[in-house]
Design an enzyme around this catalytic site. Structure first.
Site, mmCIF file in Angstrom:
data_model
loop_
_atom_site.group_PDB
_atom_site.id
_atom_site.type_symbol
_atom_site.label_atom_id
_atom_site.label_comp_id
_atom_site.label_asym_id
_atom_site.label_seq_id
_atom_site.Cartn_x
_atom_site.Cartn_y
_atom_site.Cartn_z
ATOM 1 N N HIS A 1 -0.275 -17.792 4.444
ATOM 2 C CA HIS A 1 -1.396 -17.000 4.946
ATOM 3 C C HIS A 1 -2.121 -16.289 3.809
ATOM 4 O O HIS A 1 -3.333 -16.146 3.829
ATOM 5 C CB HIS A 1 -0.886 -15.990 5.973
ATOM 6 C CG HIS A 1 -1.979 -15.332 6.747
ATOM 7 N ND1 HIS A 1 -2.844 -16.027 7.561
ATOM 8 C CD2 HIS A 1 -2.361 -14.028 6.831
ATOM 9 C CE1 HIS A 1 -3.698 -15.191 8.116
ATOM 10 N NE2 HIS A 1 -3.440 -13.980 7.688
ATOM 11 N N ASP B 1 0.286 -22.108 6.577
ATOM 12 C CA ASP B 1 0.122 -20.735 7.067
ATOM 13 C C ASP B 1 1.365 -20.291 7.838
ATOM 14 O O ASP B 1 1.833 -20.988 8.729
ATOM 15 C CB ASP B 1 -1.114 -20.638 7.963
ATOM 16 C CG ASP B 1 -1.588 -19.210 8.160
ATOM 17 O OD1 ASP B 1 -0.752 -18.349 8.482
ATOM 18 O OD2 ASP B 1 -2.788 -18.950 7.981
ATOM 19 N N SER C 1 -8.284 -13.823 7.775
ATOM 20 C CA SER C 1 -7.451 -13.615 8.946
ATOM 21 C C SER C 1 -8.304 -13.099 10.108
ATOM 22 O O SER C 1 -9.191 -13.800 10.582
ATOM 23 C CB SER C 1 -6.302 -12.668 8.604
ATOM 24 O OG SER C 1 -5.322 -12.679 9.614
#
Length: 803
Positions: free
Chosen positions: A778, A744, A671
């Site tokens: 994610h 995601d 991330s």
């Protein structure tokens, strides 16, 4: 005859061959697989009296088949339209009960076949446990009788769990309020089959609306119809004897909350119009209080569509917010309202005002307290004592006050005034306990409250319990954990007079287990669980928290692992892996503080590089990467310089210990850590390669803020452009592995970010590899994908770092 192939055709064939790989799923080398493919210990949930514990079991990973399900993405939700529950739920597959004083675990009898359990909740008196079971066609409601450890089904697969937990226990401990699918529910529209009747049109009316880039928004009229369909439920009272009674007709119920005395119920429903640019949490809402017979008492709140909100993390909408029942009174609502219009730019003496409103709400709400900063939270105590806190993000300040709820004219007394990021000064959290209404309130004994603190200090972590006198506002330390070779977490005070505390103790090679400690007899420790270490192969690996300084004097730290069997005397130069995630601070003192504990259990997961200690690598895990902006300077104004300085300091520190070949260093992150990795490879020559997972690389695609950046692109285009690896792709020449989940669901890190960045790198001749993990969000969940990810990382590091 020898066939001649033109050179340009041969070159084209070569590029085609190496540009794409059609791999099946791979598994990592055996030493990594042994760690990754393990059996997860059960999770523990205890009743409030600490008589029983519920053990919940689940698979270590989901399967790809678990992710391969029907899915609707509407209003920020991802739900399975067939089963009517979130498509991201992780299910429990077995339940056991145990008396805490006994060692024998009892298998819960009567569980459904092939259980898929979620939404577990103890009844108010702790004698029953409700849970949902998801079948192939929907969600059922079940309950467990704790004493007999027997499970019973209460409903068919008609429960609506699309918005989270679908039921609430009533105060009688025999009845559960349940959201059920309407009996006349219409079929969902199929976007592929139902042709649109017109184009999609949105308007901008000239009012600023600076929203971040939310995923999974409504996109058209069909989405609106389907959203209303999946949100609509009927409310039923389901008795444990099997009786089911309709309580309220169909509506889009978003929240149900009983008053502490059980005589009132506040129901919050989603209203229209819906939005295509913000999630359902900002859709219009209406809150109505009913009596327990279902008769309307009062409309207590109406919230309009909130597409437009001032800029900044301290911005809030106008009107009543944070409305909830006061925990220490039979039926009183508390809520806050902004006094600055919700806009942090406005200069006012007080930002928020908190009100109390007594049922049946036939008189006006009364003011309780005004807060100089944004209202954060309230811990109710009794008629004369409550604890309230406020905060302000820009200064990182938080204040905690004692107030007298019976005397609003009495000025709040400040008891803590501190930097929220200054962990060394953290006084701890106030301990609570259940009152006569089964609500958690401030635990008070003889004018004393109690604080449990994490105990981070410059010399290590030493959790503590303090007794806090509410009259003198002075704290007295009752207990401080003295472990230097273990980590002790103080979870809950069970008996204030006897000094019994629920704790969890672990070490780097001892799995976390629960104990009851008597702090009046410090050596008296009663074990509750005895979970074993599933990672025996690395139990003796060298692990320590190292501290070092950045060139500007900022203190940094990281957890250093040496390879399995490493000989510190020989100090062979090994490759180094650094895993990190940047964090923003407003002062150097807070940025230099460490929250790492080398005695924390070594739990390898795909979220770090720890696996590679089995492959001859040195690993610096959770390396500190502070980005500091003091005074009027924002952290991101000097992001790149500080980022590179953090990396250089980390490498220098490990190199000074004599363990590494500094020409063989890799960096990785997930991330914002992936964003960090791409920037480090672009703007420094410190690394041989890097691994970036599920990141965002073009900040112009998140123009109204990202991470902790509150300014928009048009205010600071130089910040957005300089910080975007995509904008500097022509400078990137270091090998990089880019990984992203195909689905995601995190704001800003759309899969498109990696695809476009890779396209730029490839077009500019950078050595990069892109791996898109099918069906993943994610965070990654499927075993097939996680094992393949570990294989990809292992192959990449062997090629570009070790060899």
């Amino acid at each position: 005859m020898k066939l001649k192939i033109p050179f340009f055709l041969f070159l084209g064939l070569s590029l085609t061959t190496f540009a794409q790989e059609n791999l099946t799923y791979q598994k990592p080398s055996q030493s990594i697989l042994d760690l990754a493919d393990y059996e997860r210990a059960p999770s523990v949930s205890m009743d409030t009296k600490k008589e029983y514990m519920l053990l919940t079991y689940r698979n270590t990973y989901k399967s790809l088949d678990d992710l391969n399900q029907d899915e609707l993405r509407l209003g920020g939700l991802r739900i399975n339209p067939i089963t009517n529950i979130s498509s991201t739920v992780t299910y429990v597959n077995n339940l056991k009960l145990r008396k805490i004083k006994d060692l024998n675990e009892v298998q819960v009898a009567g569980l459904p076949t092939n259980p898929r359990i979620s939404n577990i909740a103890w009844s108010p008196n702790d004698k029953k446990i409700s849970f949902s079971h998801t079948t192939a066609s929907g969600v059922e409601l079940w309950f467990i009788d704790v004493a007999s450890a027997k499970a019973t089904k209460l409903t068919e697969a008609t429960v609506n769990a699309n918005l989270g937990s679908p039921f609430s226990w009533m105060n009688d401990n025999e009845t559960i309020l349940v959201k059920m699918l309407p009996k006349n529910r219409a079929a969902l529209l199929d976007a592929k089959k139902d042709l649109p009747t017109g184009p999609i049109i949105s308007n901008a009316d000239g009012v600023k609306s600076q929203n971040r880039t939310y995923p999974d928004m409504l996109k058209n009229k069909n989405d609106e119809i389907n959203f209303e369909n999946i949100m609509t439920s009927e409310l039923y009272k389901v008795n444990l004897n099997g009786t089911i009674t309709l309580f309220k007709n169909a509506d889009m119920y978003a929240g149900e909350s009983f008053s502490p005395d059980g005589n009132y119920l506040m129901l919050t429903t989603i209203q229209k119009p819906f939005s295509y640019i913000v999630p359902l949490s900002r859709f219009p809402l209406k809150s109505v209080v009913y009596d327990k017979a279902g008769n309307e008492v009062k409309v207590v709140n109406e919230v309009p569509l909130t597409e437009i909100i001032p800029k900044g993390f301290m911005a809030v909408r106008k009107g009543k917010r944070n409305m909830s029942w006061r925990a220490d009174k039979p039926a009183t609502l508390a809520y806050a309202e902004a006094l600055d219009g919700g806009d942090p730019v406005n200069k006012v003496e007080f930002r928020d005002e908190v009100f109390l409103w007594n049922a049946p709400f036939d008189t006006a709400a009364t003011s309780l307290v005004k807060t100089p900063q944004r209202y954060d939270r309230m811990i109710w105590g009794n008629d004369n004592v409550a604890i309230i806190s406020d905060e302000w993000y820009d200064t990182r300040n938080t204040k905690t006050y004692i107030i007298n709820p019976s005397n609003p004219s009495q000025a709040p007394k400040v008891i803590f005034d501190r930097n929220s990021q200054d962990v060394y000064s953290d006084p701890g959290n106030f301990e609570t306990r259940k009152n006569q209404y089964n609500r958690y309130v401030l635990a008070i004994e003889n004018d004393n409250a109690y604080l449990i603190g994490d105990g981070f200090t410059k010399n290590g972590q030493f959790p503590f319990i303090s007794e806090f006198n509410l009259k003198t506002v002075q704290a007295k330390r009752l207990y401080t954990s003295a472990y230097k070779d273990k980590k002790e977490d103080l979870l809950e005070i069970e008996d204030f007079k006897k000094g019994t505390v629920l704790v969890q103790i672990q070490s780097k090679n001892e799995y976390p287990n629960y104990y009851l400690r008597n702090i009046q007899q410090k050596n008296k420790l009663t074990p509750i669980t005895a979970f074993k270490n599933p990672f025996e192969s690395i139990k003796n690996v060298s692990k320590e928290v190292i501290k070092y300084k950045r060139k500007d004097g900022v203190e940094l730290s990281g957890t250093l692992y040496l390879p399995v069997g490493y000989d510190k005397a020989k100090k062979e130069k090994m490759p180094l892996l650094i895993w990190a995630y940047p964090a923003e601070y407003k002062d150097k003192n807070s940025a230099g503080q460490s929250t790492q504990n080398q005695n924390e259990f070594t739990f390898p997961s795909y979220g770090s590089f720890v696996y590679w200690v089995t492959k001859g690598y040195v690993v610096l895990d959770d390396a500190a990467f502070p980005i500091i902006g003091e005074g009027t300077t924002e952290p991101n104004d000097n992001f790149m310089t500080q980022l590179v300085d953090n990396a250089e300091a980390a490498i220098n520190a490990v190199d000074a210990l004599g363990y590494i070949n500094r020409k063989k260093v890799a960096v990785g992150g997930h991330s914002y850590g992936a964003f960090m990795t791409a920037n480090l490879l672009t703007h420094s020559n410190l690394f041989a390669c890097g691994i970036a997972r599920s990141g965002a690389y073009n900040r112009t695609l998140t123009p109204f803020g990202f991470q902790s950046e509150q300014r928009n692109y048009w205010e600071t285009p130089e910040v957005y452009n300089t910080m975007s690896p995509f904008m500097n792709a022509d400078k990137m020449k270091t090998p990089m592995l880019l990984v992203h989940g195909e689905a995601d669901n995190n704001p800003g890190t759309f899969t498109l970010q990696t695809e476009r960045y890779f396209q730029a790198l490839k077009g500019l001749g950078a050595p990069a590899r892109m791996v898109i993990l099918p069906k993943e969000s994610h965070g990654y969940a499927a075993k097939e994908n996680i094992l393949h990810l570990l294989w990809e990382q292992d192959q990449f590091l062997e090629k570009y770092l070790k060899n």
